[in-house]
Design a protein around this motif. Structure first.
Motif, short mmCIF file in Angstrom:
data_model
loop_
_atom_site.label_atom_id
_atom_site.label_comp_id
_atom_site.label_asym_id
_atom_site.label_seq_id
_atom_site.Cartn_x
_atom_site.Cartn_y
_atom_site.Cartn_z
N ARG A 81 -9.27 0.98 -10.93
CA ARG A 81 -9.54 2.13 -10.08
C ARG A 81 -10.52 1.73 -8.98
O ARG A 81 -11.49 1.01 -9.24
CB ARG A 81 -10.13 3.28 -10.90
N PHE A 82 -10.26 2.26 -7.79
CA PHE A 82 -11.08 1.96 -6.63
C PHE A 82 -11.46 3.26 -5.93
O PHE A 82 -10.72 4.23 -5.98
CB PHE A 82 -10.31 1.07 -5.64
N GLU A 83 -12.63 3.25 -5.30
CA GLU A 83 -13.09 4.38 -4.49
C GLU A 83 -13.70 3.84 -3.22
O GLU A 83 -14.11 2.68 -3.15
CB GLU A 83 -14.17 5.19 -5.24
N ARG A 84 -13.80 4.72 -2.25
CA ARG A 84 -14.52 4.38 -1.03
C ARG A 84 -15.97 4.84 -1.17
O ARG A 84 -16.23 5.96 -1.58
CB ARG A 84 -13.92 5.07 0.17
N PRO B 296 -9.28 -3.61 3.94
CA PRO B 296 -8.80 -2.34 4.49
C PRO B 296 -8.11 -1.42 3.49
O PRO B 296 -7.95 -0.23 3.76
CB PRO B 296 -7.80 -2.79 5.56
N THR B 297 -7.69 -1.94 2.34
CA THR B 297 -7.00 -1.13 1.33
C THR B 297 -7.51 -1.52 -0.06
O THR B 297 -8.13 -2.59 -0.24
CB THR B 297 -5.48 -1.36 1.36
N HIS C 209 -6.80 7.33 2.20
CA HIS C 209 -7.20 7.82 0.89
C HIS C 209 -8.66 7.52 0.60
O HIS C 209 -9.25 6.63 1.21
CB HIS C 209 -6.33 7.16 -0.20
N SER C 210 -9.21 8.25 -0.37
CA SER C 210 -10.59 7.98 -0.80
C SER C 210 -10.62 7.31 -2.17
O SER C 210 -11.65 6.80 -2.60
CB SER C 210 -11.41 9.26 -0.82
N GLY D 49 -1.25 2.73 -6.27
CA GLY D 49 -1.23 4.18 -6.11
C GLY D 49 -2.32 4.57 -5.13
O GLY D 49 -3.49 4.23 -5.34
N GLU D 50 -1.93 5.21 -4.06
CA GLU D 50 -2.85 5.57 -2.98
C GLU D 50 -3.60 4.32 -2.53
O GLU D 50 -3.01 3.26 -2.48
CB GLU D 50 -3.77 6.72 -3.40
N GLY D 51 -4.87 4.44 -2.14
CA GLY D 51 -5.63 3.26 -1.77
C GLY D 51 -5.45 2.76 -0.35
O GLY D 51 -5.85 1.65 -0.04
N SER D 52 -4.83 3.59 0.52
CA SER D 52 -4.65 3.17 1.91
C SER D 52 -5.83 3.63 2.75
O SER D 52 -6.78 4.25 2.24
CB SER D 52 -3.36 3.74 2.49
N ALA D 53 -5.76 3.40 4.03
CA ALA D 53 -6.81 3.84 4.95
C ALA D 53 -6.95 5.35 4.97
O ALA D 53 -7.97 5.89 5.42
CB ALA D 53 -6.51 3.33 6.36
#
Length: 138
Positions: free
Chosen positions: A121-124, A43-44, A100-101, A94-98
């Motif tokens: 770094r992560f992206e959806r 989820p994150t 955020h993109s 940093g960011e990365g919650s439901a």
């Protein structure tokens, strides 16, 4: 931002199952195992980072490739022979919650004889978190 230390508990003879390799007190099956089996998406960004660490511990190449961004995904994952992962510390997120993109997770993954310090770094992609790339620190 958060700072947490997670070390997987060691199994005890005759005791309850050990916690998940990601450092959760939950069993592997109830924690990262459900992501590895495809029962739910992480989820994150942090949950994905933890599940990918557990996938390295379990040597689950299929999961690692499935959760790697298509534009940066290698053809295969090379596991270092003899590497024994011993713990995960999430240093910052940093960011990365439901909501955020994109997101980042800075972590330290320990192995017998050393550690790896990285900001990932992560992206959806199609609603699911994927690993894009990382920058080694230290």
């Amino acid at each position: 931002m958060s700072r947490r230390t997670s070390r997987p508990p060691r199994p005890t003879a005759g005791g309850p199952p050990a916690g998940c390799p990601c450092g959760s007190a939950e069993t592997y099956a109830a924690c990262c195992g459900r992501f590895h089996r495809g029962e739910a998406p992480a989820p994150t960004a942090e949950a994905l980072m933890r599940s990918r660490y557990s996938a390295f511990v379990q040597r689950d190449e299929a999961y690692l490739l499935r959760t790697w961004h298509p534009r940066t995904r290698p053809p295969r994952v090379e596991f270092e022979a003899g590497t024994r992962w011993t713990g995960l510390e999430i240093v910052a997120t940093g960011e990365g919650s439901a909501f955020h993109s994109t997101g980042t997770v800075t972590f330290r993954a320990s192995y017998r004889g050393g550690s790896l310090h990285e900001r990932s770094r992560f992206e959806r992609v199609d609603g699911a978190w994927v690993y894009v790339d990382g920058e080694f620190l230290d």
